[in-house]
Design an enzyme around this catalytic site. Structure first.
Site, PDB file in Angstrom:
ATOM      1  N   SER A 188       0.831  -1.196   0.000  1.00  0.00           N
ATOM      2  CA  SER A 188       0.000   0.000   0.000  1.00  0.00           C
ATOM      3  C   SER A 188       0.871   1.254   0.000  1.00  0.00           C
ATOM      4  CB  SER A 188      -0.965  -0.035   1.185  1.00  0.00           C
ATOM      5  OG  SER A 188      -1.996   0.912   1.034  1.00  0.00           O
ATOM      6  N   GLU A 221      -9.586  -3.417  -6.618  1.00  0.00           N
ATOM      7  CA  GLU A 221      -9.083  -2.300  -5.827  1.00  0.00           C
ATOM      8  C   GLU A 221      -9.225  -0.955  -6.544  1.00  0.00           C
ATOM      9  OE1 GLU A 221      -5.405  -2.734  -3.712  1.00  0.00           O
ATOM     10  OE2 GLU A 221      -5.240  -4.836  -4.329  1.00  0.00           O
ATOM     11  N   HIS A 264      -7.471  -5.529  -0.980  1.00  0.00           N
ATOM     12  CA  HIS A 264      -6.259  -4.734  -0.838  1.00  0.00           C
ATOM     13  C   HIS A 264      -5.279  -5.399   0.135  1.00  0.00           C
ATOM     14  CE1 HIS A 264      -3.853  -1.088  -0.824  1.00  0.00           C
ATOM     15  NE2 HIS A 264      -3.961  -0.978   0.490  1.00  0.00           N
TER      16      HIS A 264
END
Length: 301
Positions: free
Chosen positions: A146, A240, A270
């Site tokens: 991320s 996502e 995610h």
């Protein structure tokens, strides 16, 4: 590939856990710290040793009494506003065991208390600490998820721009690389992403960037120079809102002549390996990482 029964169940759990999309940054931190307390036992074959890097907390997670060789430098996610060593262990402990490699985790300073460039400075400090500990650049792999994926990419770009030795490879889980949050997947996957919303990411982006432009290449490395970067492996799920962040990085890397593999998975969410070995797709992901790294690192485990 059809998602496993376990991952289908966990996708519903994740959707329930993240049903509140309007939490403040400090409420998000509390939720992250609370969930990090609950995890299955970590492998007994691993040791977890803490370090202090000029006041920054670090931890070495890896096989007990392992000889010095390749190592993974892990950049945790959390939108630059949350995340810790504890919240990363569910992913990193089984990955260290699967790769038979140590992983070094570090807690970079978080926004909004410490906006850019604090996280990037801390990431480079962690890399330099490994170098000063005897590791060569080609022995170090960057892995980030991320925001940590974006930070890992930005750190590699900063090293390249400074003419410093680069890591052997970049492993990016669902990287957040465009903090303008303007790509098409923010619209097309708005109703499919079970964890993130564009509004959430906009709040976090402004907290991290402060007064800097959101398209600054060290903040949004999707806009940076990929020339000369090491090979890149990207794993992301098709649902996502950050899907296009991965696609644009892959396109830019290829255009710059950087070897890159983009894997778009289906039916997950995610950074799905963050739930560890509770779903079989995590171990499949780890095996792909192992296969990808084999040509670049001198290990045969």
């Amino acid at each position: 590939m059809t998602p496993s029964f376990q991952s289908q169940v966990w996708r519903q759990i994740i959707q329930f856990m993240f049903r509140r999309k309007d939490l403040s940054i400090f409420e998000e931190r509390e939720r992250s710290e609370r969930t990090a307390r609950f995890h299955p036992p970590f492998p007994r074959s691993l040791s977890i040793d803490e370090y202090d890097i000029d006041g920054m907390r670090g931890a070495l997670v890896g096989p007990k009494a392992a000889p010095q060789g390749p190592i993974v430098l892990y950049f945790h996610g959390g939108g630059y506003v949350l995340g810790s060593i504890e919240s990363s262990l569910l992913l990193c402990a089984p990955l260290a065991e699967a790769l038979s490699l140590p992983m070094f985790l570090f807690e970079y300073r978080l926004a909004p208390e410490h906006p850019y460039p604090a996280a990037l400075e801390d990431a480079l400090a962690a890399y330099h600490w490994l170098r000063s500990s005897g590791y060569q650049g080609r022995q170090i792999v960057f892995l980030g998820d991320s925001a940590g994926g974006g930070l890992a990419l930005a750190a590699a770009m900063a090293l390249s721009d400074r003419g410093e030795p680069l890591p052997a490879a970049l492993l990016l889980y669902s990287p957040w690389t465009d903090l303008t949050n303007s790509s098409d997947s923010h619209r097309t996957n708005a109703g499919r992403d079970v964890m993130l919303t564009t509004g959430m990411l906009q709040r976090w982006a402004r907290a991290y960037a402060g007064s800097r432009p959101l398209d600054d290449p060290y903040i949004s490395p999707r806009f940076g120079s990929f020339k000369g970067l090491p090979p890149i492996l990207i794993q992301v799920d098709e649902s996502e809102i950050l899907l296009d962040d991965s696609r644009s990085v892959a396109d830019a890397a290829r255009a710059a002549g950087v070897p890159v593999e983009l894997e778009i998975w289906q039916g997950l969410w995610h950074v799905w390996p963050a739930v560890g070995t509770m779903i079989p797709e995590t171990m499949l992901s780890f095996q792909r990482i192992k296969d990808f790294l084999s040509p670049f690192l001198n290990y045969t485990n």
